[in-house]
Design a protein around this motif. Structure first.
Motif, PDB file in Angstrom:
ATOM      1  N   THR A   8      -3.470 -20.140  -0.539  1.00 39.96           N
ATOM      2  CA  THR A   8      -2.162 -20.523  -0.030  1.00 39.96           C
ATOM      3  C   THR A   8      -1.225 -20.999  -1.138  1.00 39.96           C
ATOM      4  N   ALA A   9      -1.722 -21.813  -2.038  1.00 41.20           N
ATOM      5  CA  ALA A   9      -0.861 -22.340  -3.105  1.00 41.20           C
ATOM      6  C   ALA A   9      -0.313 -21.210  -3.970  1.00 41.20           C
ATOM      7  N   ALA A  10      -1.139 -20.254  -4.318  1.00 44.29           N
ATOM      8  CA  ALA A  10      -0.690 -19.131  -5.149  1.00 44.29           C
ATOM      9  C   ALA A  10       0.310 -18.258  -4.401  1.00 44.29           C
ATOM     10  N   GLU A  11       0.066 -18.037  -3.111  1.00 45.98           N
ATOM     11  CA  GLU A  11       0.984 -17.214  -2.322  1.00 45.98           C
ATOM     12  C   GLU A  11       2.329 -17.918  -2.134  1.00 45.98           C
ATOM     13  N   ILE A  12       2.299 -19.224  -1.897  1.00 43.91           N
ATOM     14  CA  ILE A  12       3.549 -19.973  -1.763  1.00 43.91           C
ATOM     15  C   ILE A  12       4.317 -19.934  -3.080  1.00 43.91           C
ATOM     16  N   GLU A  13       3.621 -20.055  -4.187  1.00 41.71           N
ATOM     17  CA  GLU A  13       4.280 -19.966  -5.495  1.00 41.71           C
ATOM     18  C   GLU A  13       4.943 -18.596  -5.674  1.00 41.71           C
ATOM     19  N   ALA A  14       4.266 -17.542  -5.272  1.00 40.59           N
ATOM     20  CA  ALA A  14       4.828 -16.188  -5.378  1.00 40.59           C
ATOM     21  C   ALA A  14       6.041 -16.024  -4.460  1.00 40.59           C
ATOM     22  N   ILE A  15       5.981 -16.596  -3.277  1.00 39.37           N
ATOM     23  CA  ILE A  15       7.105 -16.540  -2.342  1.00 39.37           C
ATOM     24  C   ILE A  15       8.293 -17.326  -2.902  1.00 39.37           C
ATOM     25  N   HIS A  16       8.035 -18.483  -3.463  1.00 37.27           N
ATOM     26  CA  HIS A  16       9.105 -19.270  -4.083  1.00 37.27           C
ATOM     27  C   HIS A  16       9.756 -18.483  -5.216  1.00 37.27           C
ATOM     28  N   ALA A  17       8.958 -17.712  -5.949  1.00 38.87           N
ATOM     29  CA  ALA A  17       9.502 -16.895  -7.038  1.00 38.87           C
ATOM     30  C   ALA A  17      10.454 -15.824  -6.501  1.00 38.87           C
ATOM     31  N   VAL A  18      10.161 -15.257  -5.332  1.00 39.07           N
ATOM     32  CA  VAL A  18      11.068 -14.272  -4.728  1.00 39.07           C
ATOM     33  C   VAL A  18      12.385 -14.944  -4.355  1.00 39.07           C
ATOM     34  N   VAL A  19      12.318 -16.130  -3.761  1.00 33.28           N
ATOM     35  CA  VAL A  19      13.546 -16.837  -3.389  1.00 33.28           C
ATOM     36  C   VAL A  19      14.346 -17.184  -4.650  1.00 33.28           C
TER      37      VAL A  19
END
Length: 135
Positions: A8-19
């Motif tokens: 989850t932490a890695a996926e949230i980080e990747a999602i934040h990078a898209v934003v």
């Protein structure tokens, strides 16, 4: 539905990078960089309520409105809520703030980005850009 098998932490980080990439592309008025963040079959509803179906319609709209969009100010984009619907589908709420060039808050938005993970990359897939209206 289970999200137990994802980092989850890695996926949230990747999602934040898209934003963050959305913010960067918007500030640079870089339509190509912005459009690269979308799934080919994405749907988008603008803050004005215009429905755009597919990257071609999103592209036509973006190329018409993005040039000159920062002449009066800029926007910030901050993801503040992520819910994984499945390991490859996430609902992302974003705090959008519009500032003039004197750094004074002018208005706010509250987009919902429906994102899907395709070939290891998070993409904007079904999105609604909603203005915040003071009542």
């Amino acid at each position: 539905m289970t999200t137990e098998s994802i980092d989850t932490a890695a996926e949230i980080e990747a999602i934040h990078a898209v934003v963050a990439a959305v913010q960067k592309a918007q500030r640079a008025e870089d339509a190509d960089a912005f459009l690269a963040l979308f799934h080919p079959d994405a749907i988008w509803t603008t803050g004005g309520g215009k429905f755009l179906n597919g990257r071609d319609e999103i592209s036509e709209f973006t190329r018409a409105v993005l040039p000159g969009a920062t002449k009066d100010g800029y926007a910030t984009y901050e993801p503040f809520f992520v819910r994984f619907i499945r390991p490859d589908v996430a609902a992302v709420k974003v705090r959008q703030q519009y500032f003039n060039h004197a750094d004074e808050l002018q208005s706010q938005g509250s987009p919902l980005y429906g994102m899907t993970k395709e070939d290891g990359r998070w993409l904007l897939t079904f999105c609604q850009n909603t203005p915040v209206v003071d009542h």
